[in-house]
Design a protein around this motif. Structure first.
Motif, mmCIF file in Angstrom:
data_model
loop_
_atom_site.group_PDB
_atom_site.id
_atom_site.type_symbol
_atom_site.label_atom_id
_atom_site.label_comp_id
_atom_site.label_asym_id
_atom_site.label_seq_id
_atom_site.Cartn_x
_atom_site.Cartn_y
_atom_site.Cartn_z
ATOM 1 N N SER A 17 -2.406 2.854 3.869
ATOM 2 C CA SER A 17 -2.445 1.677 2.998
ATOM 3 C C SER A 17 -2.511 2.096 1.539
ATOM 4 C CB SER A 17 -3.673 0.817 3.324
ATOM 5 O OG SER A 17 -3.639 0.355 4.649
ATOM 6 N N MET A 82 -0.615 -3.101 0.457
ATOM 7 C CA MET A 82 0.381 -2.665 1.433
ATOM 8 C C MET A 82 -0.328 -1.911 2.557
ATOM 9 S SD MET A 82 3.363 -1.342 -1.153
ATOM 10 C CE MET A 82 2.356 0.017 -1.754
ATOM 11 N N LEU A 85 2.127 1.303 6.319
ATOM 12 C CA LEU A 85 3.285 1.758 5.553
ATOM 13 C C LEU A 85 4.193 2.653 6.383
ATOM 14 C CD1 LEU A 85 1.516 2.314 2.152
ATOM 15 C CD2 LEU A 85 3.514 0.849 2.520
ATOM 16 N N ASP A 89 9.411 2.368 3.318
ATOM 17 C CA ASP A 89 8.783 1.667 2.202
ATOM 18 C C ASP A 89 8.771 2.527 0.938
ATOM 19 O OD1 ASP A 89 6.365 0.416 4.539
ATOM 20 O OD2 ASP A 89 8.062 -0.692 3.665
ATOM 21 N N VAL A 115 5.947 7.423 1.097
ATOM 22 C CA VAL A 115 5.312 7.396 2.415
ATOM 23 C C VAL A 115 5.870 8.566 3.223
ATOM 24 C CG1 VAL A 115 4.813 6.044 4.473
ATOM 25 C CG2 VAL A 115 5.154 4.888 2.278
#
Length: 117
Positions: A17, A82, A85, A89, A115
């Protein structure tokens, strides 16, 4: 004019996150909706979240249920939380708004989210 400054990007593992922030300054009274966009290498910029002045939110299917946009009017800040992930992303994330008073879009300089798989 309106100034937007993003922060909070970084490197995160798949499933992790991250929370992005967008600090808003200038003629903030002209702002209605706020948006987060992202642009991955070699791809077009895409809208990932919108929040209206009344607090209504909207997301594309690609991030729905994983991303949450919110705003703190007292701090003139918009957030993008977010979670879950994915490598897809990975992108530069931009804060955006449109001002009726100035008749134009305003953009921040972006913050990079990577990510790793």
């Amino acid at each position: 004019q309106v100034q937007l400054v993003e922060s909070g990007g970084g490197l995160v593992q798949t499933g992790g996150s991250l929370r992005l922030s967008c600090a808003i300054s200038g003629s903030t009274f002209t702002i209605k909706a706020m948006n987060w966009f992202r642009q991955a290498p070699g791809k077009q910029r895409e809208l990932v979240a919108t929040i209206t002045i009344g607090g209504s939110t909207d997301y594309p299917d690609s991030v729905k249920g994983r991303f949450t946009i919110s705003r703190d009017n007292a701090k003139n800040t918009v957030y993008l939380q977010m979670s879950s992930l994915k490598p897809e992303d990975t992108a530069v994330y931009y804060c955006n708004t449109y001002s009726d008073l100035f008749g134009m879009d305003f953009w921040g300089e972006g913050t990079l989210v990577t990510v790793s798989s």
